[in-house]
Design a protein around this motif. Structure first.
Motif, PDB file in Angstrom:
ATOM      1  N   TYR A  86      34.760 -13.350  12.868  1.00  0.00           N
ATOM      2  CA  TYR A  86      35.858 -13.724  13.758  1.00  0.00           C
ATOM      3  C   TYR A  86      36.216 -15.194  13.553  1.00  0.00           C
ATOM      4  CZ  TYR A  86      34.944  -9.380  16.338  1.00  0.00           C
ATOM      5  OH  TYR A  86      34.787  -8.075  16.694  1.00  0.00           O
ATOM      6  N   CYS A  87      37.432 -15.555  13.957  1.00  0.00           N
ATOM      7  CA  CYS A  87      37.829 -16.971  13.951  1.00  0.00           C
ATOM      8  C   CYS A  87      36.972 -17.710  14.998  1.00  0.00           C
ATOM      9  CB  CYS A  87      39.321 -17.100  14.291  1.00  0.00           C
ATOM     10  SG  CYS A  87      39.680 -16.631  15.999  1.00  0.00           S
ATOM     11  N   THR A  88      37.080 -19.007  15.055  1.00  0.00           N
ATOM     12  CA  THR A  88      36.220 -19.800  15.943  1.00  0.00           C
ATOM     13  C   THR A  88      36.289 -19.310  17.393  1.00  0.00           C
ATOM     14  OG1 THR A  88      36.687 -21.679  14.524  1.00  0.00           O
ATOM     15  CG2 THR A  88      35.670 -22.163  16.657  1.00  0.00           C
ATOM     16  N   ARG A  89      37.519 -19.191  17.898  1.00  0.00           N
ATOM     17  CA  ARG A  89      37.693 -18.808  19.322  1.00  0.00           C
ATOM     18  C   ARG A  89      37.106 -17.430  19.580  1.00  0.00           C
ATOM     19  NH1 ARG A  89      42.671 -16.648  21.194  1.00  0.00           N
ATOM     20  NH2 ARG A  89      43.485 -17.262  19.176  1.00  0.00           N
ATOM     21  N   HIS A  90      37.410 -16.482  18.699  1.00  0.00           N
ATOM     22  CA  HIS A  90      36.957 -15.111  18.962  1.00  0.00           C
ATOM     23  C   HIS A  90      35.471 -14.917  18.632  1.00  0.00           C
ATOM     24  CE1 HIS A  90      41.431 -14.113  18.801  1.00  0.00           C
ATOM     25  NE2 HIS A  90      41.022 -14.038  20.048  1.00  0.00           N
ATOM     26  N   ALA A  91      34.937 -15.718  17.725  1.00  0.00           N
ATOM     27  CA  ALA A  91      33.494 -15.630  17.444  1.00  0.00           C
ATOM     28  C   ALA A  91      32.706 -16.037  18.687  1.00  0.00           C
ATOM     29  CB  ALA A  91      33.136 -16.523  16.262  1.00  0.00           C
ATOM     30  N   GLN A 153      42.819 -11.860   7.941  1.00  0.00           N
ATOM     31  CA  GLN A 153      42.881 -12.529   9.245  1.00  0.00           C
ATOM     32  C   GLN A 153      41.789 -11.965  10.165  1.00  0.00           C
ATOM     33  OE1 GLN A 153      46.404 -11.709  11.514  1.00  0.00           O
ATOM     34  NE2 GLN A 153      46.380 -13.685  12.520  1.00  0.00           N
ATOM     35  N   CYS A 154      41.351 -12.770  11.102  1.00  0.00           N
ATOM     36  CA  CYS A 154      40.386 -12.330  12.121  1.00  0.00           C
ATOM     37  C   CYS A 154      40.927 -11.069  12.817  1.00  0.00           C
ATOM     38  CB  CYS A 154      40.208 -13.482  13.111  1.00  0.00           C
ATOM     39  SG  CYS A 154      39.583 -13.004  14.722  1.00  0.00           S
ATOM     40  N   PRO A 155      40.127  -9.992  12.910  1.00  0.00           N
ATOM     41  CA  PRO A 155      40.647  -8.756  13.516  1.00  0.00           C
ATOM     42  C   PRO A 155      41.042  -8.910  14.983  1.00  0.00           C
ATOM     43  CG  PRO A 155      38.293  -8.569  13.032  1.00  0.00           C
ATOM     44  CD  PRO A 155      38.757  -9.853  12.430  1.00  0.00           C
ATOM     45  N   ALA A 156      40.369  -9.813  15.711  1.00  0.00           N
ATOM     46  CA  ALA A 156      40.745 -10.020  17.114  1.00  0.00           C
ATOM     47  C   ALA A 156      42.092 -10.743  17.205  1.00  0.00           C
ATOM     48  CB  ALA A 156      39.662 -10.806  17.840  1.00  0.00           C
ATOM     49  N   CYS A 157      42.362 -11.650  16.251  1.00  0.00           N
ATOM     50  CA  CYS A 157      43.677 -12.315  16.208  1.00  0.00           C
ATOM     51  C   CYS A 157      44.763 -11.277  15.913  1.00  0.00           C
ATOM     52  CB  CYS A 157      43.711 -13.398  15.140  1.00  0.00           C
ATOM     53  SG  CYS A 157      42.870 -14.912  15.614  1.00  0.00           S
ATOM     54  N   GLU A 158      44.469 -10.357  14.986  1.00  0.00           N
ATOM     55  CA  GLU A 158      45.443  -9.293  14.676  1.00  0.00           C
ATOM     56  C   GLU A 158      45.726  -8.473  15.922  1.00  0.00           C
ATOM     57  OE1 GLU A 158      44.482  -6.794  11.353  1.00  0.00           O
ATOM     58  OE2 GLU A 158      44.810  -8.416   9.914  1.00  0.00           O
TER      59      GLU A 158
HETATM   60 ZN   LIG Z   1      40.628 -14.598  16.075  1.00  0.00          ZN
END
Ligand SMILES: [Zn+2]
Ligand SMILES: [Zn+2]
Length: 263
Positions: A86-91, A153-158
């Motif tokens: 995940y990206c920083t925020r979602h990790a 892209q981070c799946p949570a961002c998608e």
């Molecule tokens: Zn993300």
């Protein structure tokens, strides 16, 4: 030290029952409508931007569902591996789920990939000084680091982008209906992240409604900001900042920059 819970039981749903305003939910006419509309009505009854609320909840549910059902799902893990996690925020949001098993399985996999890449990375000095000089002169982008960068892209961002679009489209589609318009008119409108998309999607009466609600909400906030500034003046220091004015400081940030969870 952070404490981790045991892995969640297999039958754990992780979902809290959806709290819908009873007045909306009990109307039989609305019960027959699509889930997006019911969610929008629910979100419009909350303070702040309804799209931020729904997008943040979609992401939360997405990460919860990953922990619950998809840690061993091959395509889902392929995506996460390609995104380097995940990206920083979602990790950090993922870590907040406190699912130690899901976190360990996911990141052991990503670490295996990264170790493979780092093992194949040539030593910097292996390249001749002449080649390095030519690359510098022609400003050739160093491709050595590329394998370490995410391929997807981070799946949570998608998930967030898809849900933001879905709810914004749903809001504008239903804004002509009296049930939605009435609730929207008494709301505080959208944040500055989501408003431009809504303005692009709406026209005619719907656009006028958007603009009027936004103008009223922003004017009210501006009034609070002006009062805080005025009370900072030495001539008015005996006047205290009210609770409403203090709350408006968080409000103005969320309405200009979006909720903390979504950006
Ligand atoms: Zn993300
Ligand atoms: Zn928003």
């Amino acid at each position: 030290m952070r404490k981790y819970k045991k892995p969640l039981p297999a039958d754990y749903t992780g979902r809290k029952p959806t709290q819908r305003p009873s007045s909306f939910w009990q109307e039989t006419d609305l019960q027959n409508k699509e889930p997006t509309l019911l969610e929008l009505l629910e979100a419009l009854a909350q303070p702040g931007c309804p799209i931020c609320f729904l997008a943040a909840r979609s992401v939360s549910r997405h990460i919860e569902a990953y922990c619950r059902d998809s840690v061993t799902d091959v395509p889902v893990r392929d995506h996460l591996r390609a995104a380097n996690g995940y990206c920083t925020r979602h990790a950090h949001q993922f870590l907040d789920m406190q699912d130690s098993l899901a976190a360990a399985i996911t990141y052991a996999d990503i670490l295996k990939k990264m170790i493979g890449i780092i093992d194949r990375t040539p030593d910097k000095d292996a390249r001749s000084p002449i080649v390095n000089a030519i690359r510098r002169i022609f400003r050739v982008r160093d491709s050595r680091a590329r394998p370490l960068l995410p391929e997807r892209q981070c799946p949570a961002c998608e998930e967030q982008q898809v849900s933001e679009r879905r709810y914004l489209t749903g809001l504008i589609a239903h804004l002509g209906e009296s049930a939605v318009r009435e609730v929207f008119i008494s709301s505080q409108g959208l944040c500055l992240i989501h408003l431009p998309v809504a303005v692009d999607l709406a026209d005619g009466e719907k656009l006028r409604t958007l603009v009027n609600v936004q103008r009223r909400a922003w004017s009210q906030l501006r009034g609070h900001m002006n009062e805080i500034v005025r009370k900072a003046d030495y001539r008015f220091t005996s006047e205290r900042i009210t609770d409403e004015e203090r709350d408006s400081l968080l409000d103005v940030i969320e309405r200009m920059a979006g909720k903390r969870e979504i950006r």
